[in-house]
Design a protein around this motif. Structure first.
Motif, PDB file in Angstrom:
ATOM      1  N   LEU A 229       4.886   5.270   5.556  1.00 59.80           N
ATOM      2  CA  LEU A 229       5.352   4.055   6.231  1.00 59.80           C
ATOM      3  C   LEU A 229       5.000   2.812   5.423  1.00 59.80           C
ATOM      4  CD1 LEU A 229       4.535   4.986   9.938  1.00 59.80           C
ATOM      5  CD2 LEU A 229       6.813   4.666   8.935  1.00 59.80           C
ATOM      6  N   ASN A 230       3.856   2.815   4.744  1.00 65.34           N
ATOM      7  CA  ASN A 230       3.532   1.726   3.819  1.00 65.34           C
ATOM      8  C   ASN A 230       4.574   1.667   2.698  1.00 65.34           C
ATOM      9  OD1 ASN A 230       0.722   0.074   3.772  1.00 65.34           O
ATOM     10  ND2 ASN A 230       0.460   1.962   4.944  1.00 65.34           N
ATOM     11  N   LEU A 231       4.973   2.820   2.236  1.00 65.08           N
ATOM     12  CA  LEU A 231       5.990   2.916   1.188  1.00 65.08           C
ATOM     13  C   LEU A 231       7.293   2.278   1.656  1.00 65.08           C
ATOM     14  CD1 LEU A 231       5.925   4.430  -1.635  1.00 65.08           C
ATOM     15  CD2 LEU A 231       7.152   6.273  -0.471  1.00 65.08           C
ATOM     16  N   LEU A 232       7.692   2.599   2.877  1.00 68.44           N
ATOM     17  CA  LEU A 232       8.928   2.049   3.428  1.00 68.44           C
ATOM     18  C   LEU A 232       8.830   0.541   3.606  1.00 68.44           C
ATOM     19  CD1 LEU A 232      11.745   2.299   4.642  1.00 68.44           C
ATOM     20  CD2 LEU A 232      10.672   2.918   6.832  1.00 68.44           C
ATOM     21  N   LEU A 251       4.086  -0.002  13.571  1.00 69.25           N
ATOM     22  CA  LEU A 251       3.446   1.312  13.590  1.00 69.25           C
ATOM     23  C   LEU A 251       2.201   1.343  12.709  1.00 69.25           C
ATOM     24  CD1 LEU A 251       6.443   3.823  13.403  1.00 69.25           C
ATOM     25  CD2 LEU A 251       5.002   3.336  15.379  1.00 69.25           C
ATOM     26  N   LEU A 252       2.217   0.567  11.632  1.00 66.20           N
ATOM     27  CA  LEU A 252       1.091   0.572  10.704  1.00 66.20           C
ATOM     28  C   LEU A 252      -0.133  -0.137  11.259  1.00 66.20           C
ATOM     29  CD1 LEU A 252       2.983  -0.119   7.353  1.00 66.20           C
ATOM     30  CD2 LEU A 252       1.711   1.951   7.955  1.00 66.20           C
ATOM     31  N   GLY A 253       0.066  -1.123  12.116  1.00 70.48           N
ATOM     32  CA  GLY A 253      -1.081  -1.889  12.594  1.00 70.48           C
ATOM     33  C   GLY A 253      -1.764  -2.574  11.425  1.00 70.48           C
ATOM     34  N   ASP A 254      -3.042  -2.277  11.226  1.00 72.36           N
ATOM     35  CA  ASP A 254      -3.773  -2.884  10.106  1.00 72.36           C
ATOM     36  C   ASP A 254      -4.097  -1.862   9.019  1.00 72.36           C
ATOM     37  OD1 ASP A 254      -5.630  -1.383  11.443  1.00 72.36           O
ATOM     38  OD2 ASP A 254      -7.117  -2.968  11.660  1.00 72.36           O
ATOM     39  N   THR A 257      -2.250   0.777   2.556  1.00 69.54           N
ATOM     40  CA  THR A 257      -2.638   1.647   1.439  1.00 69.54           C
ATOM     41  C   THR A 257      -2.620   0.831   0.150  1.00 69.54           C
ATOM     42  OG1 THR A 257      -0.325   2.345   1.235  1.00 69.54           O
ATOM     43  CG2 THR A 257      -1.798   3.761   2.509  1.00 69.54           C
ATOM     44  N   ALA A 258      -3.510   1.169  -0.766  1.00 70.51           N
ATOM     45  CA  ALA A 258      -3.576   0.420  -2.030  1.00 70.51           C
ATOM     46  C   ALA A 258      -2.256   0.498  -2.785  1.00 70.51           C
ATOM     47  CB  ALA A 258      -4.715   0.953  -2.883  1.00 70.51           C
ATOM     48  N   TRP A 259      -1.712   1.716  -2.859  1.00 65.65           N
ATOM     49  CA  TRP A 259      -0.410   1.896  -3.494  1.00 65.65           C
ATOM     50  C   TRP A 259       0.642   2.034  -2.417  1.00 65.65           C
ATOM     51  CZ3 TRP A 259       3.646   5.333  -3.767  1.00 65.65           C
ATOM     52  CH2 TRP A 259       4.499   5.209  -4.865  1.00 65.65           C
ATOM     53  N   PRO A 260       1.780   1.348  -2.484  1.00 65.29           N
ATOM     54  CA  PRO A 260       2.306   0.629  -3.642  1.00 65.29           C
ATOM     55  C   PRO A 260       2.056  -0.885  -3.648  1.00 65.29           C
ATOM     56  CG  PRO A 260       4.048   0.899  -2.058  1.00 65.29           C
ATOM     57  CD  PRO A 260       2.828   1.550  -1.455  1.00 65.29           C
ATOM     58  N   TRP A 261       1.298  -1.402  -2.661  1.00 61.67           N
ATOM     59  CA  TRP A 261       1.134  -2.861  -2.573  1.00 61.67           C
ATOM     60  C   TRP A 261       0.455  -3.436  -3.816  1.00 61.67           C
ATOM     61  CZ3 TRP A 261       4.041  -4.951   0.967  1.00 61.67           C
ATOM     62  CH2 TRP A 261       4.364  -4.222   2.113  1.00 61.67           C
ATOM     63  N   ASP A 266      -2.849  -8.222  -5.086  1.00 64.66           N
ATOM     64  CA  ASP A 266      -3.914  -7.647  -4.277  1.00 64.66           C
ATOM     65  C   ASP A 266      -3.282  -6.948  -3.070  1.00 64.66           C
ATOM     66  OD1 ASP A 266      -6.963  -7.714  -3.427  1.00 64.66           O
ATOM     67  OD2 ASP A 266      -5.779  -8.246  -1.653  1.00 64.66           O
ATOM     68  N   PRO A 267      -3.537  -5.653  -2.901  1.00 63.38           N
ATOM     69  CA  PRO A 267      -2.812  -4.909  -1.850  1.00 63.38           C
ATOM     70  C   PRO A 267      -3.043  -5.432  -0.436  1.00 63.38           C
ATOM     71  CG  PRO A 267      -4.535  -3.556  -2.867  1.00 63.38           C
ATOM     72  CD  PRO A 267      -4.397  -4.765  -3.706  1.00 63.38           C
ATOM     73  N   LEU A 268      -4.271  -5.782  -0.089  1.00 57.56           N
ATOM     74  CA  LEU A 268      -4.533  -6.263   1.266  1.00 57.56           C
ATOM     75  C   LEU A 268      -3.857  -7.604   1.520  1.00 57.56           C
ATOM     76  CD1 LEU A 268      -8.275  -5.266   1.808  1.00 57.56           C
ATOM     77  CD2 LEU A 268      -6.222  -4.139   2.680  1.00 57.56           C
ATOM     78  N   ARG A 269      -3.881  -8.467   0.522  1.00 55.43           N
ATOM     79  CA  ARG A 269      -3.234  -9.762   0.684  1.00 55.43           C
ATOM     80  C   ARG A 269      -1.720  -9.614   0.768  1.00 55.43           C
ATOM     81  NH1 ARG A 269      -6.600 -13.651  -3.555  1.00 55.43           N
ATOM     82  NH2 ARG A 269      -8.583 -13.646  -2.397  1.00 55.43           N
ATOM     83  N   GLN A 270      -1.166  -8.750  -0.072  1.00 55.89           N
ATOM     84  CA  GLN A 270       0.276  -8.516  -0.035  1.00 55.89           C
ATOM     85  C   GLN A 270       0.696  -7.951   1.318  1.00 55.89           C
ATOM     86  OE1 GLN A 270       2.832  -9.035  -2.457  1.00 55.89           O
ATOM     87  NE2 GLN A 270       1.227 -10.367  -3.251  1.00 55.89           N
ATOM     88  N   PHE A 271      -0.027  -6.965   1.788  1.00 54.21           N
ATOM     89  CA  PHE A 271       0.271  -6.338   3.067  1.00 54.21           C
ATOM     90  C   PHE A 271       0.192  -7.368   4.199  1.00 54.21           C
ATOM     91  CE2 PHE A 271      -0.976  -4.211   6.991  1.00 54.21           C
ATOM     92  CZ  PHE A 271      -0.086  -3.151   7.063  1.00 54.21           C
ATOM     93  N   ALA A 272      -0.898  -8.114   4.240  1.00 52.00           N
ATOM     94  CA  ALA A 272      -1.110  -9.092   5.305  1.00 52.00           C
ATOM     95  C   ALA A 272      -0.038 -10.185   5.279  1.00 52.00           C
ATOM     96  CB  ALA A 272      -2.489  -9.710   5.198  1.00 52.00           C
ATOM     97  N   TYR A 273       0.345 -10.624   4.079  1.00 46.94           N
ATOM     98  CA  TYR A 273       1.359 -11.674   3.958  1.00 46.94           C
ATOM     99  C   TYR A 273       2.687 -11.231   4.552  1.00 46.94           C
ATOM    100  CZ  TYR A 273       4.795 -14.791   1.864  1.00 46.94           C
ATOM    101  OH  TYR A 273       5.844 -15.662   1.679  1.00 46.94           O
TER     102      TYR A 273
END
Length: 278
Positions: A229-232, A251-254, A257-261, A266-273
């Protein structure tokens, strides 16, 4: 400390026993635990403590595989391969020793016949084993021992038969994200235009197909469903379809995953943004 190591070993044993013959969950737990244990001597300590048991052999082999991936080579390939065969002999129905062997052979850049033989051993026991399919996908890439056409042939074969909620359902999307990384790594004008990859016919088809079912609650139930789901979510963002990623981020909530972000910062910053955009 030996006492702490014994406690950790007992915890690992319990987690593997709880997985039972759920091969997907067992492989996922081994992968996560081996990654965590790689910097420590825990795996060797367990194997020396129970040298004739299958799980310690398998765990040490997977830890060595993790280290081999980081180093780009296996430090003692013969010992790791022997551990895989020892575990396979003790657990004849378990595909996991063959999954680890497949990974080791990939790091060794072994002949494709050996890779396909190990892959067959896995899939004869667990048809849609996620880890095995991803290992072979990467081995067949032009960066490793294959070619883009060979990799595409494998992807098409999987796509034609994989059930819509199987653990290996993300193979084609993984291949597209790998291609994104490949283009971005070239730099120059190609890297600047990498997002165009996500608007071509193939990428659009793959994303549209995933959007039908993947974001539906309970559809993906394999152990690494959140990774897919992170991939999608990442792919939708890259395709400029962030509005369509809302259900996936929900569905992901918080859970990021490090990859692919990590491909875009920075994966956490990219995800959160991008999550905040929904």
């Amino acid at each position: 400390m030996p006492g702490q190591d014994a406690i950790r070993i007992d915890q690992v044993e319990r987690l593997l026993q709880e997985a039972g013959t759920d091969w997907d969950r067992r492989a996922h737990r081994l992968a996560v635990l081996a990654e965590a244990a790689a910097p420590s001597p825990l795996a060797r300590f367990w194997r020396l403590r129970h040298s004739h048991h299958a799980n310690p052999l398998l765990f040490e082999a997977w830890v060595e595989l993790v280290r081999g991936r980081h180093l780009g080579r296996m430090e003692d390939a013969r010992a790791s391969v022997a551990n895989c065969y020892g575990a396979a002999d003790a657990l004849p129905n378990d595909p996991t020793p063959w999954v680890v062997l497949l990974g080791i052979l990939r790091v060794m850049r072994a002949d494709s016949r050996e890779l396909f033989a190990a892959f067959h051993e896995v899939t004869s026991r667990d048809t849609w084993n996620r880890e095995a399919h991803l290992q072979l996908l990467r081995y067949l890439s032009p960066e490793e021992c294959g070619s883009r056409s060979g990799q595409l042939d494998f992807v098409h074969t999987v796509r034609a038969a994989v059930p819509p909620n199987a653990p290996a359902v993300g193979v084609e999307l993984t291949a597209l994200v790998d291609e994104h990384a490949r283009i971005a790594a070239r730099g120059s004008i190609e890297a600047l235009l990498v997002r165009r990859q996500w608007t071509n016919e193939r990428a659009t088809r793959v994303l549209n197909a995933a959007l039908v079912d993947w974001p539906r609650h309970g559809h993906l139930q394999h152990a690494a469903a959140l990774a897919d789901l992170n991939l999608l979510a990442f792919a939708l963002v890259q395709a400029g379809r962030s509005r369509e990623s809302a259900a996936t981020f929900g569905l992901l909530g918080d859970v990021a995953t490090a990859w692919p972000w990590s491909l875009t910062g920075d994966p956490l910053r990219q995800f959160a943004y991008w999550q905040s955009k929904n």
